[in-house]
Scaffold this active site. Structure first.
Site, PDB file in Angstrom:
ATOM      1  N   ALA A  43       0.810  -1.217   0.000  1.00  0.00           N
ATOM      2  CA  ALA A  43       0.000   0.000   0.000  1.00  0.00           C
ATOM      3  C   ALA A  43       0.844   1.268   0.000  1.00  0.00           C
ATOM      4  CB  ALA A  43      -0.905   0.004   1.229  1.00  0.00           C
ATOM      5  N   VAL A  44       0.163   2.353  -0.350  1.00  0.00           N
ATOM      6  CA  VAL A  44       0.714   3.696  -0.252  1.00  0.00           C
ATOM      7  C   VAL A  44      -0.063   4.393   0.863  1.00  0.00           C
ATOM      8  CG1 VAL A  44       0.952   5.904  -1.440  1.00  0.00           C
ATOM      9  CG2 VAL A  44       1.310   3.787  -2.693  1.00  0.00           C
ATOM     10  N   LYS A  48      -4.798   5.116   3.460  1.00  0.00           N
ATOM     11  CA  LYS A  48      -3.997   3.950   3.102  1.00  0.00           C
ATOM     12  C   LYS A  48      -4.688   3.276   1.932  1.00  0.00           C
ATOM     13  CE  LYS A  48      -1.895  -0.278   4.802  1.00  0.00           C
ATOM     14  NZ  LYS A  48      -1.556  -1.094   5.976  1.00  0.00           N
ATOM     15  N   ASP A 100       3.021  -7.766  12.411  1.00  0.00           N
ATOM     16  CA  ASP A 100       4.191  -6.929  12.121  1.00  0.00           C
ATOM     17  C   ASP A 100       4.483  -6.049  13.333  1.00  0.00           C
ATOM     18  OD1 ASP A 100       6.298  -5.867  10.682  1.00  0.00           O
ATOM     19  OD2 ASP A 100       5.051  -4.520   9.472  1.00  0.00           O
TER      20      ASP A 100
END
Length: 190
Positions: free
Chosen positions: A9-10, A20, A107
């Site tokens: 994603a950006v 997002k 994460d």
């Protein structure tokens, strides 16, 4: 304003909101790619909201569209820049709460935590999923411990402080900490 670009994603800042957006993968068939991106976007937004309901500070979700999540911008410092033993204990509490409601972050790094107004916020649930298994929880904590080791000189103290907070907020903490030790051994001999 551009904030980050990852494999999936950006992330941009637009009018004090974080956007997002999952980017297309040209190696997948378009129909499959769109379905995967929509599913992952919805799942991430749902898990962020579930974590928040479970007492874990996360950004507020404002809107979800096909491949994009619009959420609260948390003004603050990445935890990696202000990490100490007290913060690590607080992180232990948060991860304990997260695991208590069956969410695996996927994460857990100090880059995916923002410290703002004396609150630690968990961000980036792009790899998160529901799982209450000891193995999944152990891997989640193991990733965090690896982050401590690779980015913080006092990593043993941070691990000990995290473990204290984790034990205070999660009934299965001792079992998970033992599993983390097994996972570490597997990594050394693989």
């Amino acid at each position: 304003m551009y904030l980050a670009r990852g494999a999936e994603a950006v992330v941009i800042l637009e009018e004090s909101r974080v956007i997002k957006e999952r980017i297309p993968k040209n190696y997948r068939l378009q129909d499959i790619d769109e379905r995967i991106r929509k599913e992952r976007t919805r799942a991430e937004a749902r898990l962020i909201s579930e974590a928040r309901r479970g007492g874990v500070p996360t950004p507020i979700i404002y809107d979800i569209q096909d491949f994009r999540i619009e959420m609260q911008y948390i003004e603050g410092s990445p935890l990696k820049h202000v990490m100490d033993e007290e913060m690590s204990k607080k992180v232990g509490h948060l991860v304990g709460r997260l695991h208590s409601i069956g969410i695996i972050h996927g994460d857990l790094t100090t880059s995916n935590m923002i410290f703002s107004n004396d609150i630690i916020y968990l961000i980036d649930f792009g790899l998160a999923y529901m799982d209450s298994s000891l193995e999944a929880q152990g891997v989640d904590v193991h990733v965090l411990f690896q982050t401590f080791e690779s980015t913080h000189s006092e990593h043993e103290k941070l691990i000990a402080s995290f473990s204290l907070g984790y034990r205070e907020s999660f009934v299965s903490a001792d079992d998970v900490i033992e599993r983390v030790k097994e996972i570490e051994k597997r990594g050394r001999y693989a």
